[in-house]
Design an enzyme around this catalytic site. Structure first.
Site, PDB file in Angstrom:
ATOM      1  CB  CYS A 115      39.832  39.639  36.964  1.00 45.75           C
ATOM      2  SG  CYS A 115      38.382  38.859  37.707  1.00 45.75           S
ATOM      3  CG  HIS A 256      42.776  40.272  39.832  1.00 44.85           C
ATOM      4  ND1 HIS A 256      41.609  40.961  40.060  1.00 44.85           N
ATOM      5  CD2 HIS A 256      42.442  38.954  39.814  1.00 44.85           C
ATOM      6  CE1 HIS A 256      40.610  40.100  40.169  1.00 44.85           C
ATOM      7  NE2 HIS A 256      41.089  38.886  40.028  1.00 44.85           N
ATOM      8  CG  ASN A 286      37.957  38.794  42.429  1.00 43.36           C
ATOM      9  OD1 ASN A 286      38.005  39.810  41.762  1.00 43.36           O
ATOM     10  ND2 ASN A 286      38.254  37.604  41.941  1.00 43.36           N
TER      11      ASN A 286
END
Length: 350
Positions: A115, A256, A286
């Site tokens: 990520c 993030h 996400n």
């Protein structure tokens, strides 16, 4: 003389199918829609269509970003795709995107920083452009198709992740703007905190790995939360101290989006007011390496960024990887959103 490198165009793409918390609760035992929203902050997420792979999301996002920058694909010298959900183990998904774009002069490869991968890719692209006497442009894409790697029975992962892509064109920008410090790191003692155990050289695909669902994401939510809570303030305050800045000097925080509830809580604990914290995962979930560029694009869409605006970027991922950066916004940066159909033309969003 060092060339300043920054973002000169942005593009985004989300698949057309959207799943609500009611949809997810119907597929995941032991949860209801209210619980999902309260615990995660995610309300909706997008899901790739059958046969729609990472390159199919990345390509329209890149096309939109190039259109926003008013560039032809042949002008791209570097194309980096940050992803953990590649089309196939080989070749790189970036090669698929390059072919689809017609970016015939680009060097293309993938980066797997989980990520945080988009920031890893940005660091590579920025340094590449700085070291290239001929200058040029780079396209850096964050894309994930997590829906292919979710166990619907695992509420720790099934309720959070979504599919999507965001792309940025990097190029020369005026003095005083662009990417400044980019810090990267890995805490490898937490490598098993988020993992897809099956399908690699350790556990090659087989009937038994599929039966055991070893091709799906496994996550230690407590370890990830603890890591985020300790690392986020460290990276934030290090960036501010290194540049003699205060929180009030930052116009937007594009981070993030592992869990919007956690992100908002930790940001508030460290003095970041909610109007400068760009939260997108409540609507898209996400999307891994795509979260950070998508949040930057959202800051543009909300009118948060003007020439000279300062943006702090912080991201974390499986590994555990982490990255942080300070970005000063350049003038005349446009955002285009790609329409959620392969044949549709990109439309201007701001």
């Amino acid at each position: 003389m060092t060339t300043n490198v920054g973002i000169i165009g942005l593009g985004r793409y989300l698949p057309s199918e959207m799943r609500t918390n009611e949809d997810v609760a119907a597929r995941t035992p032991g949860v209801n829609a209210e619980w999902v929203g309260r615990r995660t902050g995610v309300l909706t997420r997008h899901v790739a269509a059958p046969g729609e792979a990472a390159s199919d999301l990345a390509t329209p996002a890149a096309e939109a970003a190039l259109s926003a920058a008013e560039l032809d694909p042949a002008q791209v010298s570097l194309l980096v795709v940050a992803t953990t959900t590649a089309d196939e183990p080989s070749p790189a998904t970036a090669c698929r995107v390059q072919a689809a774009l017609g970016a015939v002069n680009a060097v293309s490869f993938d980066v797997n920083g989980a990520c945080a991968g988009w920031l890893f890719a940005v660091k590579i692209a920025r340094d590449w452009l700085r070291d290239n006497p001929a200058g040029g442009y780079a396209v850096v894409i964050g894309v994930e198709v997590f829906s292919r790697f979710l166990d619907p029975d695992d509420r720790a992962t099934a309720v959070i992740f979504g599919d999507g892509a965001a792309a940025a064109v990097l190029g020369p920008v005026p003095d005083g703007t662009g990417f400044d410090e980019i810090c990267l790191g890995t805490e490898s003692d937490l490598a098993d905190a988020v993992v897809v155990p099956g399908g690699g050289s350790r556990l090659p695909a087989s009937v038994s790995t599929v039966e055991r669902r070893e091709h799906t994401i496994r996550m230690d939510g407590r370890a990830v939360t603890q890591f985020f809570r300790s690392k986020f303030p460290q990276l934030l305050h290090d960036l501010l101290a290194d540049h003699d800045l205060k929180l009030d000097d930052i116009d937007a925080f594009a981070c993030h989006q592992a869990n919007p509830v956690l992100l908002k809580a930790v940001a508030a604990e460290h003095g970041i007011d909610q109007d400068r914290l760009i939260v997108v995962a409540d609507r898209i979930g996400n999307i891994g390496s795509g979260c950070t560029p998508y949040a930057i694009a959202e800051a543009v869409a909300r009118g948060r960024l003007r020439p000279g605006s300062r943006v702090i970027l912080v991201a974390f991922g499986a590994g555990m990887t982490w990255g942080s950066a300070l970005l000063t916004w350049a003038p005349d940066v446009r955002l285009l959103d790609a329409a959620p159909a392969p044949a549709a033309r990109a439309k201007e969003s701001v």
